[in-house]
Motif scaffolding. Structure first.
Motif, PDB file in Angstrom:
ATOM      1  N   PHE A   1       0.847  -1.190   0.000  1.00  0.00           N
ATOM      2  CA  PHE A   1       0.000   0.000   0.000  1.00  0.00           C
ATOM      3  C   PHE A   1       0.882   1.240   0.000  1.00  0.00           C
ATOM      4  N   GLY A   2       0.322   2.316  -0.490  1.00  0.00           N
ATOM      5  CA  GLY A   2       1.050   3.573  -0.557  1.00  0.00           C
ATOM      6  C   GLY A   2       0.285   4.674   0.142  1.00  0.00           C
ATOM      7  N   ARG A   3       1.045   5.636   0.676  1.00  0.00           N
ATOM      8  CA  ARG A   3       0.448   6.821   1.284  1.00  0.00           C
ATOM      9  C   ARG A   3       1.223   8.032   0.811  1.00  0.00           C
ATOM     10  N   VAL A   4       0.552   9.182   0.824  1.00  0.00           N
ATOM     11  CA  VAL A   4       1.177  10.408   0.350  1.00  0.00           C
ATOM     12  C   VAL A   4       1.108  11.467   1.441  1.00  0.00           C
ATOM     13  N   GLY A   5       2.006  12.431   1.356  1.00  0.00           N
ATOM     14  CA  GLY A   5       2.035  13.527   2.313  1.00  0.00           C
ATOM     15  C   GLY A   5       2.501  14.800   1.649  1.00  0.00           C
ATOM     16  N   LEU A   6       2.192  15.921   2.266  1.00  0.00           N
ATOM     17  CA  LEU A   6       2.571  17.219   1.710  1.00  0.00           C
ATOM     18  C   LEU A   6       2.796  18.205   2.840  1.00  0.00           C
ATOM     19  N   GLN A   7       3.901  18.945   2.736  1.00  0.00           N
ATOM     20  CA  GLN A   7       4.127  20.115   3.580  1.00  0.00           C
ATOM     21  C   GLN A   7       4.403  21.292   2.656  1.00  0.00           C
ATOM     22  N   LEU A   8       3.812  22.426   2.969  1.00  0.00           N
ATOM     23  CA  LEU A   8       3.948  23.608   2.124  1.00  0.00           C
ATOM     24  C   LEU A   8       4.041  24.832   3.009  1.00  0.00           C
ATOM     25  N   ASP A   9       5.009  25.699   2.708  1.00  0.00           N
ATOM     26  CA  ASP A   9       5.164  26.950   3.454  1.00  0.00           C
ATOM     27  C   ASP A   9       5.459  28.079   2.472  1.00  0.00           C
ATOM     28  N   ASP A  10       4.754  29.188   2.656  1.00  0.00           N
ATOM     29  CA  ASP A  10       4.983  30.375   1.825  1.00  0.00           C
ATOM     30  C   ASP A  10       4.790  31.593   2.719  1.00  0.00           C
ATOM     31  N   ASP A  11       5.801  32.482   2.736  1.00  0.00           N
ATOM     32  CA  ASP A  11       5.690  33.669   3.593  1.00  0.00           C
ATOM     33  C   ASP A  11       5.294  34.921   2.810  1.00  0.00           C
ATOM     34  N   PHE A  12       4.881  34.760   1.535  1.00  0.00           N
ATOM     35  CA  PHE A  12       4.438  35.876   0.686  1.00  0.00           C
ATOM     36  C   PHE A  12       5.513  36.956   0.561  1.00  0.00           C
ATOM     37  N   ASN A  13       6.753  36.553   0.801  1.00  0.00           N
ATOM     38  CA  ASN A  13       7.850  37.516   0.732  1.00  0.00           C
ATOM     39  C   ASN A  13       9.016  36.933  -0.068  1.00  0.00           C
ATOM     40  N   GLY A  14       8.664  36.063  -1.006  1.00  0.00           N
ATOM     41  CA  GLY A  14       9.676  35.467  -1.859  1.00  0.00           C
ATOM     42  C   GLY A  14      10.252  34.171  -1.344  1.00  0.00           C
ATOM     43  N   SER A  15       9.848  33.733  -0.165  1.00  0.00           N
ATOM     44  CA  SER A  15      10.366  32.494   0.396  1.00  0.00           C
ATOM     45  C   SER A  15       9.255  31.460   0.450  1.00  0.00           C
ATOM     46  N   SER A  16       9.437  30.365  -0.253  1.00  0.00           N
ATOM     47  CA  SER A  16       8.456  29.291  -0.228  1.00  0.00           C
ATOM     48  C   SER A  16       9.183  27.970  -0.407  1.00  0.00           C
ATOM     49  N   ASN A  17       8.626  26.934   0.166  1.00  0.00           N
ATOM     50  CA  ASN A  17       9.168  25.603  -0.051  1.00  0.00           C
ATOM     51  C   ASN A  17       8.060  24.585   0.150  1.00  0.00           C
ATOM     52  N   TYR A  18       8.261  23.440  -0.446  1.00  0.00           N
ATOM     53  CA  TYR A  18       7.286  22.374  -0.304  1.00  0.00           C
ATOM     54  C   TYR A  18       8.029  21.059  -0.154  1.00  0.00           C
ATOM     55  N   LEU A  19       7.343  20.084   0.386  1.00  0.00           N
ATOM     56  CA  LEU A  19       7.892  18.745   0.519  1.00  0.00           C
ATOM     57  C   LEU A  19       6.766  17.756   0.246  1.00  0.00           C
ATOM     58  N   LEU A  20       6.873  17.087  -0.882  1.00  0.00           N
ATOM     59  CA  LEU A  20       5.898  16.076  -1.285  1.00  0.00           C
ATOM     60  C   LEU A  20       6.517  14.706  -1.060  1.00  0.00           C
ATOM     61  N   SER A  21       5.794  13.839  -0.378  1.00  0.00           N
ATOM     62  CA  SER A  21       6.330  12.510  -0.076  1.00  0.00           C
ATOM     63  C   SER A  21       5.336  11.441  -0.501  1.00  0.00           C
ATOM     64  N   ALA A  22       5.865  10.315  -0.872  1.00  0.00           N
ATOM     65  CA  ALA A  22       5.054   9.142  -1.193  1.00  0.00           C
ATOM     66  C   ALA A  22       5.776   7.913  -0.662  1.00  0.00           C
ATOM     67  N   GLU A  23       5.053   7.061   0.027  1.00  0.00           N
ATOM     68  CA  GLU A  23       5.660   5.880   0.632  1.00  0.00           C
ATOM     69  C   GLU A  23       4.952   4.632   0.133  1.00  0.00           C
ATOM     70  N   LEU A  24       5.724   3.659  -0.305  1.00  0.00           N
ATOM     71  CA  LEU A  24       5.199   2.365  -0.730  1.00  0.00           C
ATOM     72  C   LEU A  24       5.699   1.320   0.250  1.00  0.00           C
ATOM     73  N   VAL A  25       4.772   0.597   0.864  1.00  0.00           N
ATOM     74  CA  VAL A  25       5.101  -0.382   1.895  1.00  0.00           C
ATOM     75  C   VAL A  25       4.638  -1.757   1.442  1.00  0.00           C
ATOM     76  N   PHE A  26       5.540  -2.707   1.451  1.00  0.00           N
ATOM     77  CA  PHE A  26       5.211  -4.101   1.164  1.00  0.00           C
ATOM     78  C   PHE A  26       5.080  -4.829   2.496  1.00  0.00           C
ATOM     79  N   ASN A  27       3.878  -5.295   2.787  1.00  0.00           N
ATOM     80  CA  ASN A  27       3.608  -5.960   4.053  1.00  0.00           C
ATOM     81  C   ASN A  27       3.970  -7.436   4.001  1.00  0.00           C
ATOM     82  N   ASP A  28       4.312  -7.977   5.161  1.00  0.00           N
ATOM     83  CA  ASP A  28       4.459  -9.425   5.339  1.00  0.00           C
ATOM     84  C   ASP A  28       5.336 -10.054   4.268  1.00  0.00           C
ATOM     85  N   ILE A  29       6.543  -9.516   4.120  1.00  0.00           N
ATOM     86  CA  ILE A  29       7.452 -10.076   3.119  1.00  0.00           C
ATOM     87  C   ILE A  29       8.086 -11.369   3.622  1.00  0.00           C
TER      88      ILE A  29
END
Length: 714
Positions: free
Chosen positions: A390-418
């Motif tokens: 199964f996979g899950r996704v995540g997002l962090q986003l920051d913008d200070d409206f003063n020219g500084s912004s960053n984001y972090l997009l993540s995706a995780e794929l997990v194989f259970n019971d290998i």
């Protein structure tokens, strides 16, 4: 069926079906004898519990006592989740799980799998655990569901009462279907929403029929695809209901409560619906009184319709139905084994199943009392999620409206019971401020998986901007890290864990912009790490109670020609408490490199929303850092609504600083900041809009998509 008895038909309508309870109150008051009941969806819940021996007053109190918002949330409270599941909160703010099996992607078959709802129904119907046929209930009963693969009606007249009710109310899309034998069952409304024929088939000649169907929307309300789809379903159900009601005779009583704008999802308005049920029944008092018995005969009639005796005694054995994963089966058995040899305690059973369900591998975990060879035992049926990965996704986003912004997009794929002992292969991909891959084998072992081994390979490329106190960017680094980490952990309870690790790798940094304070080039590192975490917070988004405390030590050693040497200590604590709508979050962080140096491993960043507001995100850097903050916020709006987007308004005060040398730690004035903000708790995670100002005179507006707590994660 006695000729003076009445058959009761209770239709489906979601929360509108609370009106059935009001009708029952009037039928009891007017001594109308009910000898057969058939129900669909909410009608099956009310009808099934009434048939099991509850009276109308008990049902009314039950409706008022249920926390419906919690009931439609499958996961146990966060405090009871394993620590590994709690850590996922910081990586994946979006609660969306995508499965994979046999080359195909899969999604949950309903917004709610119904784990807590099933446990509630099981608790409420325990007195019927030895009842095989529904004609043997205090009042004979039928529940109507529909086979989603054929569209045909499924009428429950025997079996498990809790399962029958749960299947009858499985609204497609909202609740996951229920598998019974070879059939996949959903809400009976698509087949027969007002089951008149079923009560007649039970022998009833006089009927009281309660229709709580939702009305068709007006044209002006058909303004989005969801409304149009809902209208189509409602129209089909309305047509079938009309055909059922057309068969009613002159001696039958049809009750249609005027429920106004109460929707199928507004369970918080159950009390209103009950009152409207009383109102519609009282409007038909002459016809209902024509069906009444004398006080003496009615008392004798009701005496045989109360709860059956319930005393299963000691639990002599435990059986867990085998699933697709032996380790998952053992996990459930470990969680429930302490129940054996003790008197049956429904609260203890639910707590044990909640611990097992928090593992994250299960769709549902149900239980039944069984009697074999003269002794009572517990039979547990875990149903695992149908995918191997199964996979899950995540997002962090920051913008200070003063020219500084960053984001972090993540995706995780997990194989259970290998493997047979429950190993997981986890792969985390990140894009944005951090771009990279973390691949690890998480191998639990020991009773209940309290111990684990975690070898991991990490490759990441990270941007590290450096800013002045006046929010002017001085430099930007790009750091490439390649790391091998082997961790060994121990978590004896959901509240805390300890992890020790051996690590080694190479950092390569180059300066992209400006002139920096930290050296460039390549640095090889090796060493040990240790971290202890205590976490009882109920949420990381807008916490209302609990504590999260963490202490970590990284000891860099000159092994194998490593360039970095020294120890770094980091500690943090956050405490939350709520008083009704008002919340308070107090927190502190401290970090110290015990030896002065320029290793990237020794640097700590401050700045950003609620992290010295007014400064740009991660604009303050040093080998020494300290921060304390107090955040107060208030939840606004209707907090009783089942589906809502809670809005919070709040303010913060923060104080802290960074230093470049240990001898300077704590010297000089602290930087003081404050903020005002509004936060929205959305299905995709919390969103904040805030304004911050600091003692240096700098201020910033912030748009932030992420939790209030964002500790450093691997």
């Amino acid at each position: 069926m006695p000729p003076d008895c009445v058959g009761l038909v209770l239709g489906g309508g979601g929360a509108r079906g609370a009106a059935h309870v009001g009708v029952l109150k009037v039928l009891e008051r007017e001594r109308v004898p009910v000898c057969a009941i058939a129900g669909t969806s909410m009608g099956a819940i009310v009808g099934g519990l009434y048939a099991a021996g509850y009276d109308a007053d008990e049902l009314e109190r039950l409706l008022a006592s249920i926390d419906w918002a919690d009931m439609f949330e499958d996961a146990p409270p966060r405090q009871r989740l394993p620590m590994e599941r709690k850590e996922e909160d910081f990586r994946h703010l979006v609660d969306l799980e995508i499965g994979y099996r046999n080359g195909r992607l899969g999604f949950p078959t309903g917004l709610v799998r119904g784990q807590k709802l099933m446990l509630l129904l099981r608790r409420l119907t325990l007195s019927t655990w030895q009842t095989e046929r529904f004609d043997q209930l205090p009042i004979p009963f039928r529940a109507v569901a529909a086979d989603i693969t054929t569209g045909k009606k499924k009428v429950f007249d025997a079996g498990d009462l809790a399962v029958a009710i749960r299947a009858s109310m499985s609204v497609p899309g909202a609740f996951a279907p229920v598998r019974v034998g070879e059939q996949l069952l959903v809400d009976g409304g698509m087949a027969e929403n007002v089951p008149v024929d079923e009560v007649r088939a039970m022998g009833a000649t006089r009927l009281v029929v309660v229709d709580v169907s939702s009305p068709l929307l007006k044209e002006a309300e058909l303004n989005n695809p969801a409304a149009v789809l809902d209208q189509m379903v409602t129209a089909l159900m309305t047509e079938k209901t009309a055909r059922s009601l057309a068969s009613l005779g002159a001696g039958d009583v049809l009750l249609r409560p005027e429920l106004g704008d109460i929707s199928a999802a507004q369970f918080q308005r159950a009390a209103e619906a009950v009152a409207l049920g009383v109102q519609v029944a009282e409007a038909q008092l002459p016809r209902l009184r024509a069906l009444a018995l004398s006080p003496e005969r009615y008392a004798a009639h009701r005496a045989g319709q109360r709860h059956q005796g319930f005393d299963p005694g000691l639990l002599a054995f435990l059986e867990v139905a085998p699933g697709q994963s032996p380790s998952a089966t053992r996990h459930v058995a470990w969680a429930a084994q302490e129940l054996v040899g003790k008197p049956f305690d429904v609260a203890a059973v639910e707590q044990a199943l909640g611990r097992a369900y928090g593992d994250g591998r299960f769709e549902t975990i149900d239980y039944r009392l069984v009697r074999r060879e003269g002794v009572t035992g517990l039979e547990i049926e875990p149903r695992q999620k149908p995918w191997t990965a199964f996979g899950r996704v995540g997002l962090q986003l920051d913008d200070d409206f003063n020219g500084s912004s960053n984001y972090l997009l993540s995706a995780e794929l997990v194989f259970n019971d290998i493997n047979r002992i429950g190993g997981q292969w986890r792969n985390l991909v990140q894009l944005g401020r951090v771009t990279g891959l973390r691949s690890e084998l998480f191998q639990p072992f020991g009773d209940e998986g309290a111990y684990w081994l975690r070898p991991a390979l990490v490759v990441r490329n990270e941007s590290l901007p450096l800013w002045s106190a006046q929010s002017r960017q001085l430099a930007e680094y790009r750091l490439l890290r390649r790391e091998l980490d082997i961790g060994f952990g121990f978590s004896p309870s959901p509240a805390w864990r300890l992890e020790l690790g051996l690590m080694g790798g190479r950092d390569s940094a180059h300066l992209d912009i400006g002139s920096g304070l930290v050296g460039t080039g390549a640095q090889r590192f090796a060493g040990l790490r240790a971290e202890a975490t205590w976490d009882t917070l109920d949420s990381i988004d807008f916490p209302s109670q609990g504590v999260r405390a963490s202490v970590g030590v990284v000891s860099l050693q000159p092994w194998f020609g490593a360039d970095s040497d020294g120890d770094v200590v980091r500690a943090s604590v956050d405490w939350a408490q709520a008083w009704d709508r008002y919340h308070l979050l107090l927190g502190a962080r401290i970090a110290s490199a015990l030896e002065d140096g320029t290793s990237f491993r020794s640097q700590t960043f401050l700045g950003g929303f609620l992290n010295l507001s007014g400064y740009s995100e991660r604009s303050l850097v040093g080998s020494q850092a300290a921060l304390a903050r107090a955040v107060a916020y208030r939840r606004t709006g209707d907090t009783s609504r089942l589906f809502s987007l809670p809005l919070y308004v709040g303010a913060s005060v923060e104080a802290g600083n960074v230093w470049q040398a240990r001898s300077d730690f704590g010297t000089g004035p602290l930087r003081v900041s404050g903020s005002l903000f509004g936060g929205l708790d959305t299905p995709l995670g919390p969103v904040f809009l805030g304004f911050g100002r600091n003692s240096g005179g700098a201020d910033s507006w912030y748009l932030s998509f992420g939790s209030m707590l964002r500790p450093e994660t691997r």
